[in-house]
Design a protein around this motif. Structure first.
Motif, PDB file in Angstrom:
ATOM      1  N   UNK A 144       0.758  -1.269  -0.146  1.00 10.59           N
ATOM      2  CA  UNK A 144      -0.010   0.219  -0.151  1.00 10.59           C
ATOM      3  C   UNK A 144       0.770   1.416   0.144  1.00 10.59           C
ATOM      4  N   UNK A 145       0.475   2.236  -0.853  1.00  9.04           N
ATOM      5  CA  UNK A 145       1.155   3.517  -0.742  1.00  9.04           C
ATOM      6  C   UNK A 145      -0.141   4.454  -1.263  1.00  9.04           C
ATOM      7  N   UNK A 146       0.192   5.758  -0.479  1.00  5.47           N
ATOM      8  CA  UNK A 146      -0.641   6.925  -0.662  1.00  5.47           C
ATOM      9  C   UNK A 146      -0.623   7.344  -2.258  1.00  5.47           C
ATOM     10  N   UNK A 147      -1.571   7.241  -3.023  1.00  2.94           N
ATOM     11  CA  UNK A 147      -1.495   7.783  -4.397  1.00  2.94           C
ATOM     12  C   UNK A 147      -1.593   9.387  -4.232  1.00  2.94           C
ATOM     13  N   UNK A 148      -0.960   9.874  -5.325  1.00  3.73           N
ATOM     14  CA  UNK A 148      -0.841  11.649  -5.099  1.00  3.73           C
ATOM     15  C   UNK A 148      -1.282  12.192  -6.540  1.00  3.73           C
ATOM     16  N   UNK A 149      -2.301  12.993  -6.568  1.00  6.63           N
ATOM     17  CA  UNK A 149      -2.618  13.614  -7.818  1.00  6.63           C
ATOM     18  C   UNK A 149      -2.399  15.043  -7.637  1.00  6.63           C
ATOM     19  N   UNK A 150      -2.014  16.151  -8.805  1.00  5.09           N
ATOM     20  CA  UNK A 150      -1.511  17.143  -8.453  1.00  5.09           C
ATOM     21  C   UNK A 150      -0.629  17.458  -7.251  1.00  5.09           C
ATOM     22  N   UNK A 151       0.039  16.416  -6.937  1.00  4.66           N
ATOM     23  CA  UNK A 151       1.023  16.191  -6.004  1.00  4.66           C
ATOM     24  C   UNK A 151       0.308  16.494  -4.365  1.00  4.66           C
ATOM     25  N   UNK A 152      -1.035  16.260  -4.404  1.00  2.23           N
ATOM     26  CA  UNK A 152      -1.761  16.178  -3.289  1.00  2.23           C
ATOM     27  C   UNK A 152      -2.160  14.843  -2.773  1.00  2.23           C
ATOM     28  N   UNK A 153      -2.494  14.455  -1.481  1.00  2.28           N
ATOM     29  CA  UNK A 153      -2.745  13.262  -1.108  1.00  2.28           C
ATOM     30  C   UNK A 153      -4.112  12.491  -2.021  1.00  2.28           C
ATOM     31  N   UNK A 154      -4.286  11.450  -2.331  1.00  2.00           N
ATOM     32  CA  UNK A 154      -5.496  10.939  -2.879  1.00  2.00           C
ATOM     33  C   UNK A 154      -5.736   9.720  -2.416  1.00  2.00           C
ATOM     34  N   UNK A 155      -6.536   8.737  -3.130  1.00  2.00           N
ATOM     35  CA  UNK A 155      -6.562   7.523  -2.449  1.00  2.00           C
ATOM     36  C   UNK A 155      -5.641   6.477  -2.597  1.00  2.00           C
ATOM     37  N   UNK A 156      -5.604   5.445  -1.888  1.00  2.00           N
ATOM     38  CA  UNK A 156      -4.485   4.321  -1.846  1.00  2.00           C
ATOM     39  C   UNK A 156      -4.462   3.675  -3.151  1.00  2.00           C
ATOM     40  N   UNK A 157      -3.036   3.409  -3.491  1.00  2.00           N
ATOM     41  CA  UNK A 157      -2.962   2.558  -4.622  1.00  2.00           C
ATOM     42  C   UNK A 157      -1.717   1.584  -4.144  1.00  2.00           C
ATOM     43  N   UNK A 158      -1.101   0.876  -4.919  1.00  2.00           N
ATOM     44  CA  UNK A 158       0.100   0.109  -4.544  1.00  2.00           C
ATOM     45  C   UNK A 158       1.371   0.613  -5.097  1.00  2.00           C
ATOM     46  N   UNK A 159       2.431   0.513  -4.458  1.00  2.00           N
ATOM     47  CA  UNK A 159       3.842   0.913  -5.127  1.00  2.00           C
ATOM     48  C   UNK A 159       4.285   0.310  -6.260  1.00  2.00           C
ATOM     49  N   UNK A 160       3.588  -1.089  -6.335  1.00  2.00           N
ATOM     50  CA  UNK A 160       3.840  -1.829  -7.642  1.00  2.00           C
ATOM     51  C   UNK A 160       3.208  -1.293  -8.682  1.00  2.00           C
ATOM     52  N   UNK A 161       1.937  -0.805  -8.585  1.00  2.00           N
ATOM     53  CA  UNK A 161       1.024  -0.094  -9.544  1.00  2.00           C
ATOM     54  C   UNK A 161       2.114   1.250  -9.896  1.00  2.00           C
ATOM     55  N   UNK A 162       2.534   1.961  -9.048  1.00  2.00           N
ATOM     56  CA  UNK A 162       3.168   3.196  -9.447  1.00  2.00           C
ATOM     57  C   UNK A 162       4.453   2.886 -10.186  1.00  2.00           C
ATOM     58  N   UNK A 163       5.056   1.541  -9.866  1.00  2.00           N
ATOM     59  CA  UNK A 163       6.336   1.214 -10.597  1.00  2.00           C
ATOM     60  C   UNK A 163       5.909   0.922 -12.082  1.00  2.00           C
ATOM     61  N   UNK A 164       4.763   0.183 -12.139  1.00  2.00           N
ATOM     62  CA  UNK A 164       4.282  -0.054 -13.493  1.00  2.00           C
ATOM     63  C   UNK A 164       4.041   1.021 -14.360  1.00  2.00           C
ATOM     64  N   UNK A 165       3.541   1.845 -13.691  1.00  2.00           N
ATOM     65  CA  UNK A 165       3.523   3.091 -14.524  1.00  2.00           C
ATOM     66  C   UNK A 165       4.593   3.565 -15.152  1.00  2.00           C
ATOM     67  N   UNK A 166       5.580   3.257 -14.528  1.00  2.00           N
ATOM     68  CA  UNK A 166       7.070   3.682 -15.014  1.00  2.00           C
ATOM     69  C   UNK A 166       7.539   2.686 -15.997  1.00  2.00           C
ATOM     70  N   UNK A 167       7.210   1.491 -15.815  1.00  2.00           N
ATOM     71  CA  UNK A 167       7.680   0.432 -16.789  1.00  2.00           C
ATOM     72  C   UNK A 167       6.834   0.424 -17.856  1.00  2.00           C
ATOM     73  N   UNK A 168       5.695   0.612 -18.039  1.00  2.00           N
ATOM     74  CA  UNK A 168       4.571   0.254 -19.243  1.00  2.00           C
ATOM     75  C   UNK A 168       5.095   1.108 -20.586  1.00  2.00           C
ATOM     76  N   UNK A 169       5.721   2.202 -20.540  1.00  2.00           N
ATOM     77  CA  UNK A 169       6.078   2.707 -21.738  1.00  2.00           C
ATOM     78  C   UNK A 169       7.289   2.022 -22.321  1.00  2.00           C
ATOM     79  N   UNK A 170       8.146   1.179 -21.688  1.00  2.00           N
ATOM     80  CA  UNK A 170       9.490   0.841 -21.916  1.00  2.00           C
ATOM     81  C   UNK A 170       9.441  -0.474 -22.964  1.00  2.00           C
ATOM     82  N   UNK A 171       8.146  -1.070 -23.080  1.00  2.00           N
ATOM     83  CA  UNK A 171       8.209  -2.093 -23.902  1.00  2.00           C
ATOM     84  C   UNK A 171       8.103  -1.452 -25.337  1.00  2.00           C
TER      85      UNK A 171
END
Length: 384
Positions: A144-171
């Motif tokens: 679990x990790x706090x999501x942040x939109x517009x650099x402000x606290x948002x709903x909870x997501x996972x750190x894995x999902x955040x990393x996946x967003x970094x990975x997604x364009x590389x393929x």
């Protein structure tokens, strides 16, 4: 007097070697040897002349940098190269050197040869970044990790999902770069790019030289159509953007106020103990250099008529800088990820501070899909 060099913070040994004066001149001579060999086989020049020229192209040049600089005085690097070659071959073979070719044939073909070799190293290291991100995403698919939109606290997501967003364009980027590696085209059009100087043997000559150099045959010479160069610059810039996204996020997350990750830190000359995320900072700087220098090629003035005046020459500066900056950004990100530690306790504390919920289990499926796609793309072998 020493020659001006790029700041070492924006270069790598591999790219500096790939675009060194020695490598540039060697690529030009490799083209000249292939040209002569093919023309000999097609009986455009005597076979014995072709052999002498190819043999001369293997000789060492005492000062490649001086020869390339002399090319700027003449207005074309091929004048000193051709003079040097004609001095290396018997007088009877002199008229067959660089036979009916033009400067842009040699320079553009040499450039794509250098780019092809350099891109192989860039792609290999980008795979390392992707593999590292895939590992982090899988490990933390439901952390679990706090999501942040517009650099402000948002709903909870996972750190894995955040990393996946970094990975997604590389393929997709890996696919683009591998396509580039296998589709670099030869340039061989003669003085005005219409192959007329080669007569009826023109198409056969292009096919044979391309085969010798392991390059593709274009639909037509691309003297003023810089798509083959521009496309690679755009792909490298996209890599820089992807690296900068990760670097910027890690810079934010490693702030002491957030503290959810830690990466290798540099020091401060005035504040001992200050933790500056130096690898992420270097990545961001290199990505900015990549973007700005890419624009020198992608937004250059149209290349006039049958050969550009100035806009073509600008590529001589821009291409090595873009490759170096991109490779620096990738290398800095590799160092960043190798040193990264994840503080899941701090992540939970930040979540509790804002009363956010746990991430839904569906987030794990999203992460798994991105990682699976990466693994498939990273392991693909390009079919030319």
């Amino acid at each position: 007097m020493s020659r001006l060099l790029i700041d070492p913070g924006f270069t790598t040994d591999a790219m500096s070697e790939a675009f060194s004066d020695e490598a540039k001149l060697k690529a030009i001579l490799t083209f000249e040897a292939a040209l002569a060999t093919a023309q000999g086989e097609l009986e455009m020049i005597p076979v014995e002349h072709a052999r002498e020229i190819a043999r001369a192209c293997d000789a060492d040049v005492e000062d490649p940098g001086a020869m390339l600089m002399l090319g700027w005085e003449f207005g074309t690097p091929l004048i000193p190269v051709v003079r040097w070659l004609t001095e290396k071959v018997p007088a009877t073979a002199a008229s067959s050197v660089h036979y009916r070719a033009t400067t842009q044939d040699a320079v553009d073909t040499a450039t794509v040869m250098l780019m092809k070799a350099a891109l192989t190293a860039v792609t290999s290291d980008l795979v390392r970044v992707g593999n590292s991100l895939a590992s982090f995403a899988g490990t933390h698919r439901l952390t679990p990790v706090l999501g942040r939109t517009f650099l402000q606290p948002a709903t909870t997501t996972s750190f894995g999902a955040r990393v996946a967003s970094w990975l997604s364009p590389l393929g997709g980027l890996i696919g683009d770069l591998r396509w580039d590696i296998h589709t670099f085209p030869i340039q061989l059009g003669g003085p005005v790019g219409d192959m007329s100087g080669f007569g009826e043997s023109g198409p056969a000559l292009v096919d044979r030289v391309a085969s010798i150099l392991d390059l593709k045959v274009p639909i037509s010479p691309w003297h003023t159509d810089r798509t083959p160069i521009r496309r690679v610059m755009e792909h490298l810039n996209a890599v820089g953007i992807a690296m900068a996204k990760v670097a910027y996020d890690l810079t934010l997350l490693s702030q002491i106020e957030i503290g959810e990750v830690q990466v290798r830190s540099g020091g401060s000359s005035s504040m001992p103990g200050k933790r500056n995320p130096i690898d992420a900072i270097r990545c961001l700087a290199a990505a900015q250099v990549c973007a700005t220098t890419t624009s020198l090629v992608t937004t250059a003035a149209r290349h006039e008529l049958e050969r550009g005046a100035g806009s073509w020459h600008t590529e001589t500066f821009a291409i090595p800088v873009v490759f170096n900056a991109t490779h620096v950004a990738i290398g800095a990100m590799i160092s960043c990820l190798e040193s990264m530690t994840v503080d899941s306790t701090r992540m939970l504390a930040n979540i509790e501070s804002y009363g956010a919920d746990q991430p839904p289990s569906s987030v794990g499926a999203l992460v798994d899909g991105v990682v699976a796609e990466w693994n498939a793309r990273a392991g693909e072998q390009h079919q030319a």
